[in-house]
Design an enzyme around this catalytic site. Structure first.
Site, PDB file in Angstrom:
ATOM      1  N   GLU A 141       7.981   1.922  -5.729  1.00  0.00           N
ATOM      2  CA  GLU A 141       8.016   1.456  -4.336  1.00  0.00           C
ATOM      3  C   GLU A 141       8.260   2.638  -3.418  1.00  0.00           C
ATOM      4  O   GLU A 141       8.938   3.602  -3.808  1.00  0.00           O
ATOM      5  CB  GLU A 141       9.124   0.406  -4.198  1.00  0.00           C
TER       6      GLU A 141
ATOM      7  N   ASP B 123      14.680  -1.019   1.197  1.00  0.00           N
ATOM      8  CA  ASP B 123      15.308  -1.254   2.488  1.00  0.00           C
ATOM      9  C   ASP B 123      16.252  -2.448   2.348  1.00  0.00           C
ATOM     10  O   ASP B 123      17.344  -2.320   1.814  1.00  0.00           O
ATOM     11  CB  ASP B 123      14.198  -1.479   3.518  1.00  0.00           C
TER      12      ASP B 123
ATOM     13  N   ASP C 102       4.104   3.426   6.813  1.00  0.00           N
ATOM     14  CA  ASP C 102       3.279   3.255   8.000  1.00  0.00           C
ATOM     15  C   ASP C 102       4.019   2.564   9.129  1.00  0.00           C
ATOM     16  O   ASP C 102       5.112   2.038   8.963  1.00  0.00           O
ATOM     17  CB  ASP C 102       2.067   2.389   7.638  1.00  0.00           C
TER      18      ASP C 102
ATOM     19  N   LYS D 291      17.460   2.996   1.586  1.00  0.00           N
ATOM     20  CA  LYS D 291      18.265   2.777   2.791  1.00  0.00           C
ATOM     21  C   LYS D 291      19.371   1.777   2.457  1.00  0.00           C
ATOM     22  O   LYS D 291      19.280   0.606   2.787  1.00  0.00           O
ATOM     23  CB  LYS D 291      17.414   2.160   3.900  1.00  0.00           C
TER      24      LYS D 291
ATOM     25  N   LYS E 127       0.815  -1.191   0.000  1.00  0.00           N
ATOM     26  CA  LYS E 127       0.000   0.000   0.000  1.00  0.00           C
ATOM     27  C   LYS E 127       0.856   1.250   0.000  1.00  0.00           C
ATOM     28  O   LYS E 127       0.417   2.313  -0.420  1.00  0.00           O
ATOM     29  CB  LYS E 127      -0.886   0.040   1.251  1.00  0.00           C
ATOM     30  N   GLY E 128       2.064   1.124   0.483  1.00  0.00           N
ATOM     31  CA  GLY E 128       2.904   2.290   0.731  1.00  0.00           C
ATOM     32  C   GLY E 128       3.198   3.165  -0.457  1.00  0.00           C
ATOM     33  O   GLY E 128       3.369   4.373  -0.316  1.00  0.00           O
TER      34      GLY E 128
ATOM     35  N   ARG F 133       0.072   6.550   7.352  1.00  0.00           N
ATOM     36  CA  ARG F 133       0.304   6.608   5.905  1.00  0.00           C
ATOM     37  C   ARG F 133      -0.115   7.956   5.324  1.00  0.00           C
ATOM     38  O   ARG F 133       0.435   8.403   4.338  1.00  0.00           O
ATOM     39  CB  ARG F 133      -0.483   5.504   5.185  1.00  0.00           C
TER      40      ARG F 133
END
Length: 181
Positions: free
Chosen positions: A102, A106, A162, A134, A45-46, A168
C-alpha cells in the site's frame, strides 16, 4: 484545479531517499521469508510505483496480483469511511505468503477491510508493507509489518499518491500546498 509546477512543491522525501528505504525494506522482507515464495498484492492505483520498486528489492520468487478499492470521493482529502471493492484478486491466495503493498496507511479503514477479506482466504502468512504511515490519523487498530517512513498528518502527493488523480507521476514525495485544494 490548476496544475502545480513541480518546482513549486516542497519535497518531503526525495527519489533517492525513497529508493534507499525501499532497498532496506526489500532486504528485510527477503530475510523474513527465508527463501519462500511470495504473492505481492498491490492496492491500486497508488501502490503501483512502490510495488514495482519493492518487487525488485525483494530477492525471492514473487508473483503479483492487484486489488482496487475506493474510500475517497474524487477531489476529497478525507476518507468517506466506507470501503468499496472495485477489483478483486485474480488468483487464489490460500496457503501462500501474501504481502499487501500500500502507498499510505492513514486511517486504517482500507487496510483493515483488506486484511479481513484476505484472511478469509486462509493465506499461509499475511503481511503489510506501506511506504508511508500516518499513525496520528488511525481510526482502525492496524499496523504495517514494513514501513518506509512515518509521517505526521500531512497531505502528500507523488510517487503514486494523488490529489484527484493528479501528481501520481512525481518522482519525489511532496507536500500538497494547502491553498490548492
Amino acid at each position: 484545479m490548476s496544475a502545480i509546477s513541480r518546482h513549486a512543491l516542497e519535497v518531503l522525501y526525495t527519489r533517492d531517499q525513497i529508493a534507499a528505504r525501499i532497498r532496506e525494506m526489500g532486504a528485510q522482507i527477503t530475510r523474513d521469508l527465508g527463501g519462500e515464495q511470495l504473492v505481492m498484492v498491490g492496492v491500486l492505483k497508488g501502490a503501483a510505483p512502490f510495488l514495482s520498486d519493492l518487487a525488485r528489492a525483494v530477492d525471492v520468487d514473487a508473483t503479483f496480483d492487484f486489488v482496487a478499492v475506493k474510500s475517497y470521493a474524487k477531489g476529497s482529502r478525507t476518507s468517506s469511511g466506507a470501503v468499496k471493492l472495485i477489483k478483486d484478486l485474480d488468483e487464489p491466495i490460500e496457503g501462500k505468503n501474501v504481502l499487501v503493498v500500500e502507498d499510505i496507511l492513514d486511517t486504517g479503514i482500507t487496510l483493515s477491510y483488506l486484511r479481513k477479506m484476505f484472511l478469509a482466504h486462509h493465506p499461509k502468512s499475511l503481511r503489510i508493507a506501506t511506504l508511508l504511515d500516518k499513525p496520528s490519523r488511525r481510526l482502525e487498530k492496524i499496523e504495517a509489518d514494513y514501513v518506509g517512513f512515518s509521517i505526521p498528518n500531512l497531505f502528500v502527493i507523488g510517487f503514486g499518491m494523488d490529489f484527484s488523480e493528479h501528481y501520481r507521476n512525481l518522482p519525489d514525495i511532496c507536500l500538497m500546498p494547502p491553498d490548492e485544494v
